[in-house]
Design a protein around this motif. Structure first.
Motif, mmCIF file in Angstrom:
data_model
loop_
_atom_site.group_PDB
_atom_site.id
_atom_site.type_symbol
_atom_site.label_atom_id
_atom_site.label_comp_id
_atom_site.label_asym_id
_atom_site.label_seq_id
_atom_site.Cartn_x
_atom_site.Cartn_y
_atom_site.Cartn_z
ATOM 1 N N ILE A 136 0.990 -1.586 -0.482
ATOM 2 C CA ILE A 136 -0.346 0.037 -0.139
ATOM 3 C C ILE A 136 1.126 1.401 0.108
ATOM 4 N N ARG A 137 1.912 0.931 0.894
ATOM 5 C CA ARG A 137 2.910 2.063 0.925
ATOM 6 C C ARG A 137 3.527 3.065 -0.267
ATOM 7 N N SER A 138 3.845 1.615 -0.864
ATOM 8 C CA SER A 138 4.472 2.239 -2.656
ATOM 9 C C SER A 138 3.363 3.773 -3.810
ATOM 10 N N GLY A 139 2.328 3.524 -2.590
ATOM 11 C CA GLY A 139 1.379 4.594 -4.018
ATOM 12 C C GLY A 139 0.477 3.701 -4.199
ATOM 13 N N LYS A 140 -0.905 5.281 -4.503
ATOM 14 C CA LYS A 140 -1.946 4.288 -4.835
ATOM 15 C C LYS A 140 -1.192 4.157 -5.964
ATOM 16 N N ALA A 141 -1.261 5.192 -6.767
ATOM 17 C CA ALA A 141 -0.671 4.487 -8.960
ATOM 18 C C ALA A 141 -0.090 3.666 -9.233
ATOM 19 N N ALA A 142 0.679 3.080 -8.288
ATOM 20 C CA ALA A 142 1.873 1.928 -8.039
ATOM 21 C C ALA A 142 0.859 1.464 -7.511
ATOM 22 N N LEU A 143 -0.048 0.561 -6.879
ATOM 23 C CA LEU A 143 -0.506 -0.321 -6.311
ATOM 24 C C LEU A 143 -1.695 -0.665 -7.365
ATOM 25 N N HIS A 144 -2.511 0.711 -7.806
ATOM 26 C CA HIS A 144 -3.304 0.025 -8.970
ATOM 27 C C HIS A 144 -2.993 -0.642 -10.189
ATOM 28 N N GLU A 145 -1.723 0.265 -10.645
ATOM 29 C CA GLU A 145 -0.903 -0.802 -11.262
ATOM 30 C C GLU A 145 -1.296 -2.047 -11.494
ATOM 31 N N LEU A 146 0.093 -2.570 -9.910
ATOM 32 C CA LEU A 146 0.055 -3.905 -10.269
ATOM 33 C C LEU A 146 -0.637 -4.539 -10.189
ATOM 34 N N LEU A 147 -2.192 -4.792 -9.021
ATOM 35 C CA LEU A 147 -3.678 -5.323 -9.443
ATOM 36 C C LEU A 147 -3.601 -5.502 -10.335
#
Length: 203
Positions: A136-147
Motif C-alpha cells: 500500500i505504501r508504494s502509492g495508489k498509482a503503483a498499487l492500482h497498476e500492480l493489481l
C-alpha cells in the motif's frame, strides 16, 4: 532500514544485511524462517499477514497460486507447506526478499515454491488463486497498476489484506469499478480481508 532511501519495495536494498530468525506458527504449520533488513517485517510476522492467514479460506489444493509482494515468504511458504500439490509463485521486486524465500523454502524442504521477479513469470501461467498483503505504501498509482496487471490472470479468487486506515474500503470500491468485484470476508485488528472475484468466478 532507512525510511528515506531503503523501502521494502526497493529492488536492491542498500541497508547492510542483518539476518534475524523467526518462527511462523499458524494453522498447524510451523516454519523456521530467516528475515533480513531491507525486507518488509523483519524478525516478525506483521499483523496484516497474520489476519490474512488466520481468516482467509483454505488455499487451493492444486494448480498455481500467486503470492504477490511476497517479502521473505511467510504467505507463500505457509501455502506451500499446507498444499504440497500446488505450485506457489512468490513474486517480488526486492532481490533480497527473493533470496530469502529461496533459502527459507530450501531449509523447509518445500520444493513447490518458485521465487521470481514479476517479469520472470511466464506470460502463459494462470493462477487458481492470488494471495497478497499488497504494498500500500508504494502509492495508489503503483498499487492500482500492480493489481490490474495480475488480477486478470487469476481464474479463482484473490485474497487481499488491507488496513482500514490505509483505504481498504475505497480499494474495494475501486476494484469493483474495474470489473473485479470485492467482498469483505472479515475485519480484525484494523484490517480487512477482501475476496476479489477472478475471471473464472464472476457471474
Amino acid at each position: 532500514m532507512s525510511a528515506v532511501t531503503d523501502q521494502y519495495f526497493s529492488e536492491q536494498p542498500t541497508s547492510p544485511s542483518d539476518p534475524v530468525p523467526f518462527r511462523l506458527e499458524i494453522g498447524g504449520v510451523a516454519l523456521d524462517l530467516t528475515t533480513d533488513s531491507g525486507v518488509f517485517s523483519r524478525g516478525r510476522l506483521d499483523k496484516g499477514t497474520r489476519v490474512l492467514l488466520e481468516n482467509a479460506p483454505d488455499p487451493a489444493a492444486s494448480g498455481n497460486v500467486l503470492d504477490l509482494g511476497c517479502g521473505y515468504g511467510p504467505i507463500a511458504l505457509w501455502i506451500a507447506a499446507r498444499r504440497p500439490a500446488a505450485t506457489v509463485w512468490a513474486v517480488d521486486v526486492n532481490d533480497r526478499a527473493l533470496d530469502l524465500v529461496r533459502a527459507n523454502a530450501a531449509a523447509a524442504r518445500l520444493t513447490n515454491v518458485r521465487a521470481c521477479r514479476p517479469d520472470e513469470v511466464p506470460e502463459d501461467v494462470r493462477f487458481a488463486e492470488l494471495w497478497s498483503n499488497p504494498p500500500i505504501r508504494s502509492g495508489k498509482a503503483a498499487l492500482h497498476e500492480l493489481l490490474l496487471r495480475w488480477l486478470p490472470r487469476v481464474d479463482g479468487t484473490s485474497y487481499l489484506v488491507v488496513s482500514k486506515n490505509l483505504g481498504s474500503d475505497s480499494l474495494a470500491r475501486w476494484l469493483g469499478e474495474q470489473g473485479h468485484p470485492a467482498t469483505r470476508l472479515s475485519s480484525h485488528a484494523g484490517f480487512r480481508v477482501l475476496a476479489v472475484e477472478g475471471s473464472g468466478t464472476a457471474t
